[in-house]
Design a protein around this motif. Structure first.
Motif, PDB file in Angstrom:
ATOM      1  N   GLU A 139     162.637  25.571 131.822  1.00 28.50           N
ATOM      2  CA  GLU A 139     161.865  26.288 130.814  1.00 28.50           C
ATOM      3  C   GLU A 139     160.376  26.171 131.127  1.00 28.50           C
ATOM      4  OE1 GLU A 139     162.819  25.550 126.465  1.00 28.50           O
ATOM      5  OE2 GLU A 139     164.414  24.447 127.461  1.00 28.50           O
ATOM      6  N   ASN A 140     159.598  27.015 130.497  1.00 32.60           N
ATOM      7  CA  ASN A 140     158.151  26.948 130.631  1.00 32.60           C
ATOM      8  C   ASN A 140     157.631  25.564 130.206  1.00 32.60           C
ATOM      9  OD1 ASN A 140     155.378  27.129 129.816  1.00 32.60           O
ATOM     10  ND2 ASN A 140     155.592  29.346 130.017  1.00 32.60           N
ATOM     11  N   ASP A 142     154.882  24.476 129.073  1.00 29.92           N
ATOM     12  CA  ASP A 142     154.136  24.439 127.807  1.00 29.92           C
ATOM     13  C   ASP A 142     155.081  24.395 126.608  1.00 29.92           C
ATOM     14  OD1 ASP A 142     151.650  24.414 129.018  1.00 29.92           O
ATOM     15  OD2 ASP A 142     151.614  26.607 129.179  1.00 29.92           O
ATOM     16  N   GLN A 143     156.155  25.186 126.714  1.00 27.81           N
ATOM     17  CA  GLN A 143     157.153  25.170 125.642  1.00 27.81           C
ATOM     18  C   GLN A 143     157.834  23.807 125.565  1.00 27.81           C
ATOM     19  OE1 GLN A 143     159.737  28.422 126.604  1.00 27.81           O
ATOM     20  NE2 GLN A 143     158.430  29.932 125.598  1.00 27.81           N
ATOM     21  N   THR A 146     155.683  21.311 123.762  1.00 28.25           N
ATOM     22  CA  THR A 146     155.757  21.510 122.309  1.00 28.25           C
ATOM     23  C   THR A 146     157.045  20.908 121.756  1.00 28.25           C
ATOM     24  OG1 THR A 146     154.716  23.622 122.784  1.00 28.25           O
ATOM     25  CG2 THR A 146     155.426  23.272 120.523  1.00 28.25           C
ATOM     26  N   LYS A 147     158.156  21.146 122.462  1.00 31.83           N
ATOM     27  CA  LYS A 147     159.452  20.607 122.035  1.00 31.83           C
ATOM     28  C   LYS A 147     159.417  19.085 122.019  1.00 31.83           C
ATOM     29  CE  LYS A 147     163.358  23.504 123.456  1.00 31.83           C
ATOM     30  NZ  LYS A 147     164.454  23.552 124.450  1.00 31.83           N
TER      31      LYS A 147
END
Ligand SMILES: [Zn+2]
Ligand SMILES: [Zn+2]
Length: 151
Positions: A139-140, A142-143, A146-147
């Motif tokens: 996944e990205n 940055d995401q 956040t997770k």
């Protein structure tokens, strides 16, 4: 010929999905006993977690043998598993964990994204709360960050 190529490529894709699920639900579950060694610092060149690679190599070797003796498609499936193992070893043990005798890590592009994503996976040293379980697909970052914060 086309069928054999499709079997090999399909096995590579299947293995990434399988590895993601196995890592998320087994290694960070009942199999944590071996996998923990990979999330905490251990001495020496090997970790208990390497036993997983040994097991998968034995399975691939068995499929090669069964494919040569009884049913050829199994041989191409074993080839896909082996290619996946090499790609996994290159990305995970090489690029991310630098278990090779020289220093090279990508600074940009897709491989860099894989490295960042797996480093985020290593932000946790416990069985629960980790993010990013894939190896050749991620996944990205940055995401993922956040997770990770949300957990
Ligand atoms: Zn893990
Ligand atoms: Zn790792």
């Amino acid at each position: 010929m086309i069928v054999n190529i499709a079997l090999t490529l399909g096995s590579i894709v299947f293995m990434e999905v399988f590895a993601w699920a196995f890592h998320k639900y087994y290694m960070h579950g009942p199999g944590w006993g071996w996998h923990e060694s990979h999330h905490v610092h251990t001495n020496g060149p090997f970790e208990k977690n390497d036993l997983y690679a040994v097991c998968f190599s034995v399975i691939a070797a068995g499929l090669f043998i069964a494919g040569s003796l009884w049913w050829t498609p199994l041989w191409y499936i074993a080839l896909g598993f082996t290619i996946y193992g090499l790609l996994y070893g290159f990305v995970h043990d090489g690029l991310v964990h630098q278990r090779w005798p020289f220093h090279y890590s990508p600074k940009a592009g897709y491989l860099f994204r894989l490295v960042l994503a797996h480093r985020l996976h290593h932000h946790t040293t416990t069985k629960d709360g980790a993010v990013s379980f894939g190896f050749l697909w991620a996944e990205n970052p940055d995401q993922l960050k956040t997770k990770l914060k949300a957990k």
